[in-house]
Motif scaffolding. Sequence first.
Motif, PDB file in Angstrom:
ATOM      1  N   ASN A  50       0.827  -1.211   0.000  1.00  0.00           N
ATOM      2  CA  ASN A  50       0.000   0.000   0.000  1.00  0.00           C
ATOM      3  C   ASN A  50       0.857   1.254   0.000  1.00  0.00           C
ATOM      4  N   LYS A  51       1.967   1.236   0.693  1.00  0.00           N
ATOM      5  CA  LYS A  51       2.860   2.392   0.726  1.00  0.00           C
ATOM      6  C   LYS A  51       3.423   2.652  -0.670  1.00  0.00           C
ATOM      7  N   LYS A  54       0.666   4.053  -3.018  1.00  0.00           N
ATOM      8  CA  LYS A  54       0.340   5.458  -2.719  1.00  0.00           C
ATOM      9  C   LYS A  54       1.405   6.397  -3.269  1.00  0.00           C
ATOM     10  N   LYS A  57       0.868   6.911  -7.017  1.00  0.00           N
ATOM     11  CA  LYS A  57      -0.272   7.759  -7.359  1.00  0.00           C
ATOM     12  C   LYS A  57       0.048   9.239  -7.157  1.00  0.00           C
TER      13      LYS A  57
END
Length: 58
Positions: A50-51, A54, A57
């Motif tokens: 997830n890091k 992110k 993005k």
Amino acid sequence: MKTLENCQNLLPRSADGAGSPLRDVHDWVSQFEQFWDEKLDALGEYLDKNKKSKTKKA
């Protein structure tokens, strides 16, 4: 160190360590070690993934 030396006689144990209350606790906790290792490793991988997504993005 003095405190630990004084506590030596609080927990009964046989010569081989069997029957010690601390040994019983160790054995019980060890049953869960693999379970929690797997769960925490999976959590770490999830958080890393997830890091990374992110930062892509942004």
